[in-house]
Each structure stands twice: as C-alpha cells, then as structure tokens.
Design a protein around this motif. Structure first.
Motif, PDB file in Angstrom:
ATOM      1  N   GLU A 194       0.830  -1.214   0.000  1.00  0.00           N
ATOM      2  CA  GLU A 194       0.000   0.000   0.000  1.00  0.00           C
ATOM      3  C   GLU A 194       0.860   1.257   0.000  1.00  0.00           C
ATOM      4  OE1 GLU A 194      -3.339   0.054   2.879  1.00  0.00           O
ATOM      5  OE2 GLU A 194      -2.744  -1.996   3.321  1.00  0.00           O
ATOM      6  N   LEU A 195       2.024   1.175   0.648  1.00  0.00           N
ATOM      7  CA  LEU A 195       2.878   2.353   0.791  1.00  0.00           C
ATOM      8  C   LEU A 195       3.902   2.445  -0.335  1.00  0.00           C
ATOM      9  CD1 LEU A 195       3.193   2.203   4.662  1.00  0.00           C
ATOM     10  CD2 LEU A 195       1.894   3.868   3.320  1.00  0.00           C
ATOM     11  N   GLY A 196       3.754   1.611  -1.341  1.00  0.00           N
ATOM     12  CA  GLY A 196       4.504   1.819  -2.574  1.00  0.00           C
ATOM     13  C   GLY A 196       5.915   1.289  -2.600  1.00  0.00           C
TER      14      GLY A 196
ATOM     15  N   THR B 242      -5.102  -1.760  -3.541  1.00  0.00           N
ATOM     16  CA  THR B 242      -4.581  -0.403  -3.342  1.00  0.00           C
ATOM     17  C   THR B 242      -4.506   0.396  -4.648  1.00  0.00           C
ATOM     18  OG1 THR B 242      -2.913   0.813  -2.050  1.00  0.00           O
ATOM     19  CG2 THR B 242      -2.077  -0.800  -3.626  1.00  0.00           C
ATOM     20  N   GLY B 243      -4.696  -0.304  -5.784  1.00  0.00           N
ATOM     21  CA  GLY B 243      -4.695   0.409  -7.060  1.00  0.00           C
ATOM     22  C   GLY B 243      -3.343   0.486  -7.737  1.00  0.00           C
TER      23      GLY B 243
ATOM     24  N   THR C 119       6.209   5.544   5.306  1.00  0.00           N
ATOM     25  CA  THR C 119       5.367   6.739   5.201  1.00  0.00           C
ATOM     26  C   THR C 119       6.215   8.004   5.146  1.00  0.00           C
ATOM     27  OG1 THR C 119       3.507   5.730   6.371  1.00  0.00           O
ATOM     28  CG2 THR C 119       3.633   8.133   6.418  1.00  0.00           C
TER      29      THR C 119
ATOM     30  N   GLN D  53       8.030   8.280   1.791  1.00  0.00           N
ATOM     31  CA  GLN D  53       7.138   8.699   0.701  1.00  0.00           C
ATOM     32  C   GLN D  53       6.735  10.164   0.848  1.00  0.00           C
ATOM     33  OE1 GLN D  53       6.724   7.259  -1.981  1.00  0.00           O
ATOM     34  NE2 GLN D  53       6.345   5.061  -1.836  1.00  0.00           N
ATOM     35  N   ALA D  54       6.496  10.587   2.098  1.00  0.00           N
ATOM     36  CA  ALA D  54       6.060  11.975   2.314  1.00  0.00           C
ATOM     37  C   ALA D  54       7.189  12.957   2.038  1.00  0.00           C
ATOM     38  CB  ALA D  54       5.551  12.145   3.746  1.00  0.00           C
ATOM     39  N   ALA D  55       8.431  12.584   2.403  1.00  0.00           N
ATOM     40  CA  ALA D  55       9.547  13.523   2.284  1.00  0.00           C
ATOM     41  C   ALA D  55      10.190  13.517   0.910  1.00  0.00           C
ATOM     42  CB  ALA D  55      10.613  13.204   3.346  1.00  0.00           C
TER      43      ALA D  55
ATOM     44  N   ASP E  47       6.374   9.509  -3.691  1.00  0.00           N
ATOM     45  CA  ASP E  47       5.231   9.942  -4.499  1.00  0.00           C
ATOM     46  C   ASP E  47       4.075  10.519  -3.682  1.00  0.00           C
ATOM     47  OD1 ASP E  47       4.025   7.601  -3.602  1.00  0.00           O
ATOM     48  OD2 ASP E  47       4.101   6.580  -5.533  1.00  0.00           O
ATOM     49  N   TRP E  48       4.323  10.796  -2.394  1.00  0.00           N
ATOM     50  CA  TRP E  48       3.335  11.552  -1.603  1.00  0.00           C
ATOM     51  C   TRP E  48       3.651  13.044  -1.621  1.00  0.00           C
ATOM     52  CZ3 TRP E  48       1.228   9.079   3.500  1.00  0.00           C
ATOM     53  CH2 TRP E  48       0.854   7.750   3.268  1.00  0.00           C
ATOM     54  N   LEU E  49       4.685  13.443  -2.353  1.00  0.00           N
ATOM     55  CA  LEU E  49       5.051  14.876  -2.368  1.00  0.00           C
ATOM     56  C   LEU E  49       3.994  15.707  -3.074  1.00  0.00           C
ATOM     57  CD1 LEU E  49       8.892  14.886  -3.070  1.00  0.00           C
ATOM     58  CD2 LEU E  49       7.724  15.923  -1.114  1.00  0.00           C
ATOM     59  N   THR E  50       3.291  15.093  -4.007  1.00  0.00           N
ATOM     60  CA  THR E  50       2.240  15.821  -4.732  1.00  0.00           C
ATOM     61  C   THR E  50       0.905  15.502  -4.090  1.00  0.00           C
ATOM     62  OG1 THR E  50       3.530  14.974  -6.577  1.00  0.00           O
ATOM     63  CG2 THR E  50       1.672  16.398  -7.099  1.00  0.00           C
ATOM     64  N   GLY E  51       0.035  16.487  -4.006  1.00  0.00           N
ATOM     65  CA  GLY E  51      -1.295  16.265  -3.433  1.00  0.00           C
ATOM     66  C   GLY E  51      -2.178  15.504  -4.409  1.00  0.00           C
ATOM     67  N   SER E  52      -3.448  15.421  -4.090  1.00  0.00           N
ATOM     68  CA  SER E  52      -4.357  14.653  -4.955  1.00  0.00           C
ATOM     69  C   SER E  52      -5.366  15.579  -5.613  1.00  0.00           C
ATOM     70  CB  SER E  52      -5.096  13.621  -4.123  1.00  0.00           C
ATOM     71  OG  SER E  52      -5.828  14.276  -3.114  1.00  0.00           O
TER      72      SER E  52
ATOM     73  N   VAL F 109      -6.568  18.057  -2.651  1.00  0.00           N
ATOM     74  CA  VAL F 109      -6.076  18.541  -1.360  1.00  0.00           C
ATOM     75  C   VAL F 109      -4.562  18.378  -1.303  1.00  0.00           C
ATOM     76  CG1 VAL F 109      -8.192  18.237  -0.033  1.00  0.00           C
ATOM     77  CG2 VAL F 109      -6.659  16.304  -0.321  1.00  0.00           C
TER      78      VAL F 109
ATOM     79  N   ILE G  39      -4.846   3.778  -2.685  1.00  0.00           N
ATOM     80  CA  ILE G  39      -5.939   3.580  -1.733  1.00  0.00           C
ATOM     81  C   ILE G  39      -5.373   2.853  -0.524  1.00  0.00           C
ATOM     82  CG2 ILE G  39      -8.133   2.380  -1.370  1.00  0.00           C
ATOM     83  CD1 ILE G  39      -8.489   2.664  -4.498  1.00  0.00           C
TER      84      ILE G  39
END
Lengths: 242, 242
Positions: free
Chosen positions: A98-100, A133-134, A229, A232-234, A237-242, B169, B217
């Motif tokens: 899920e976390l890539g 998770t897609g 987490t 990915q956040a720092a 691919d969580w750097l860009t919003g949705s 967001v 997801i």
C-alpha cells in the motif's frame, strides 16, 4: 470495480483466462456474469478494462477492452525487513505494498529466530494488496538472506535508511528532507532490535543514513509503516497532493 | 525490564498489589521471584522501579523504590476513527498507542456497519501497548459516537486533520508543516471512505485541515498509522532526534 493481477499480456482485444482461484472469485463469490467488467494489470502494460465473455463451471474467460491507465512505476524504494513473527510479517508485506515499496527483501539478523518464510503466501498477500490499493505492479518478495551477506553485496548507488534505536541520530523527516533522490531502501530490524555489532557496522557504511523514529519503542510492523510513510512523504510519491 | 500499568499512587516505599492477571503474568509466566524488579507507571506519577516482596498462590506484592522517569505527557493529539472490522480496529488501537495518541475516539459514520465495540478489550490492548512502548500513560478509548454529533460538539480550538480521499487537497506533510500547534486530532474514515455529504460537511468546517495520504488507496489501519506518523514527524514529539 474489481481489479485483478494477471500474467497475460494486455492489449485491446486480447483474450485472458483468469486462474481457477480468480475465476471462482469472479463467478462464485462476486457473481459476475457475461458482460460484467473488471480491471486487469500485469506490472508491464498499465491497467485495462476487460469484459467477461464466458463463464461456466470450468472457469471464465475475459476479453480486454480499453486501457484505463498507462504504465507508471512508483519510486525505486525497497523494504528490507527482518524475519519477524508470521502475523506481523504478513501485516508488513500488506502495508509495504500500500505504501509503494517496489521490492520486499527478507533478512536474517543475529537476533532473528526464524530462517525461512512462506514466500508463496507472502506473494499472495502482496498480490491481493496490490489489487486493492490500485497499484499497477506487484512488489517482488525476495527470499531471506543473511544481513551481513546482503550488506556485502549492497549496490553503492542505493541509500539505506537505518531506523536506529541506539540514539544520537536525527529524526527521520529531517534526515530525509533534501536528501539525494535515486534508489533507496528502508531497513527494519527484528523485535528487540539489532545486535550492537550489527548496529556498528551499519552506522559505518557509506550508503547508510541513520534515523530516529521518535521517542517510543515501536513494534517492527509499526516501524516499517512509519518509515515507509515518512520516506514517501519527504521524497517519494506523496510529495504531490491529490 | 517488565513494565506494568497500575492504578495505585506511586511514591518511594508505597505498597502495590498487582491485579490477579498481572500477578499470574509476573510469577507464573515471567518467573519473577522475591527481589526481582519491575517498572510501574499509572499515568500520573511518572515511572518507578518496584521490587517483588511477596509472591505466592494468591498473588504478589511489590514495594515501590526510586523514580526512573518523571511524568511527562506527549502532544495533545486525538485519533478519531470509524468503527472498522475488529481485527483492524485492534491494530489501530495498538499502533495509535505506540504513535503517541492521547485519546482514541470511535465514531459511527454513514458507511459504518457496526455500532458498538468491545471497549474493555480495546482498553486492554491499549494498556499492553503502553507497557511495551514505554509510555507513561494509557490513552483513553472513548465509546462510539455518531460523527455528526461529534462534529456538532467539536471544540473550536482543536484542529482536525481530515484524510480526504476525494482529491484536490495538499499532501499531509505540506499541510502540517508550519501549522498551528495546540490540540489536534486525526480523523480516519471507514473502509470505503466517507459518504459525499459527510465529506462536504467536513471540508466546510473551520477547524478542519484536509490532507492527502498519497496516490494509492489505503486500508483504514494503514491510513491511521500513516497520518499519526506524519503528524508526529511534522509537529509532534518526533521533531527531536534521539
């Protein structure tokens, strides 16, 4: 819509025969009928819509329709995790998908009791998690290897984030902010941590970044999820919003 | 060393009588004998060393020695979580304790099927997790309440981080970096997400910060752990290294 990972090549008009388990799931459990649609991915060709064209006791057959998403791969992030107890290891595999994480490598450390894992079962968990998770690929789960050996053959261009419980290290977020892109891995030790000699070796390696995961003692599964987490956040691919 | 949460007041020389379950654990499982030491905490007086002074079939008694850590509380962070399936809810409680949530509030949403939870069992899980993770308190687990009602009575000074799957967001880390300190809560919806009307109401509330948890997801337990991790890393007690 139901997503399935299949080994087949995916292109408009291609026929796909799901495995007996997948057929049972589609027809007996989810009650799909001829004309129903599902999404398919294989780790290479992106995601495609497909239609049930045959469904009987022996299985079902699908025909691929249009592409819904082109192939893209997430960041080149591995999870290297000690062989912890089965339930927690299974949680870690599900969450790493899920976390890539792109690959999940199992390691034996000096404080690891187990020396084997049911790779087939972990692969099935990874596949189901990827469907849910897609993702467009299923991370590889690599059979256990000794930590020392893994470090001996470590590629010089892949950074290793070492979640060091010994103290005197910066917070993970600060250590990663502005760090080099390129291939990375997160290393999670067994419950009870690394042996002092393992810690010393890790801290001295040029490709290792030692980080802290806060002031409390974390179980291995919590540490794995938290570390992936923050990565990915720092810098992932969580750097860009949705 | 073994850590136990007890209700008793803790001060040098004070007598403590562990519960029958704790006594069984100390004497029958962990084989402690007279003279063995444990660590005690009660959520008010910090952490203290204590010595077994009596051990027999009816239980054991301890005498408190010296304080090992003065009382400190973590940041004022609540987790508000929908009633998901039991196994995942139990994982969430265990992990929220490790990740330093001060309170765990259960909510019913429009897409929640359950309307009750075994609070006693969740409290026991929270207590064991607090003992293991090194906390000085056990987070309260608050009985389920309807989301709309919870929002009606929400205190104006507590920010609510809403993990919004609807898109449009900013990433959680960017949304929290430089955000106001003070009381916060993280809101995690059920598997399948919030109903569109719930999402609309949440987005319009002045105390809500909507954030994204990446492009995939996430299951409810993964989302809870990831959101608490990012909050602690960006503005909580993970800001300082070890």
């Amino acid at each position: 819509m139901i997503r399935l990972h299949v080994p087949d090549a995916l292109a408009a008009g291609a026929p796909v025969s799901p495995s007996p388990e997948q057929s049972r799931y589609l027809i007996a459990v989810m009650r799909l009928a001829i004309g129903s649609e599902v999404l398919l991915f294989n780790g290479r060709d992106g995601e495609w819509r497909a239609t049930v064209v045959e469904a009987n006791k022996r299985g079902c057959r699908l025909t691929v329709g249009a592409m819904t998403r082109p192939m893209v791969q997430g960041p080149d992030l591995d999870l290297v995790v000690a062989l912890v107890k089965r339930g927690r290891l299974e949680t870690i595999v599900e969450k790493a998908v899920e976390l890539g994480a792109r690959r999940i490598r199992l390691v034996q450390t000096r404080r690891t009791n187990a020396d084997r894992a049911n790779i087939g079962r972990l692969h099935a968990i990874a596949t189901e998690a990827a469907e849910q998770t897609g993702r467009l690929d299923v991370p590889e789960v690599v059979a256990p290897e000794k930590l020392d050996r893994l470090l001996d053959g470590w590629p010089a261009d892949r950074r290793l984030m070492f979640c060091d419980e010994a103290g005197g290290v910066p917070p993970a977020l600060a250590a990663l902010t502005g760090a080099d892109g390129g291939p990375w891995a997160v290393l999670i030790g067994p419950e009870g941590g690394f042996d002092p000699q393992e810690g010393e070796r890790l801290r001295a390696l040029p490709f290792v970044t030692s980080v802290s995961l806060g002031p409390r003692i974390l179980r291995a599964d919590t540490a794995a999820i938290a570390a992936l987490t923050i990565w990915q956040a720092a810098m992932g691919d969580w750097l860009t919003g949705s």
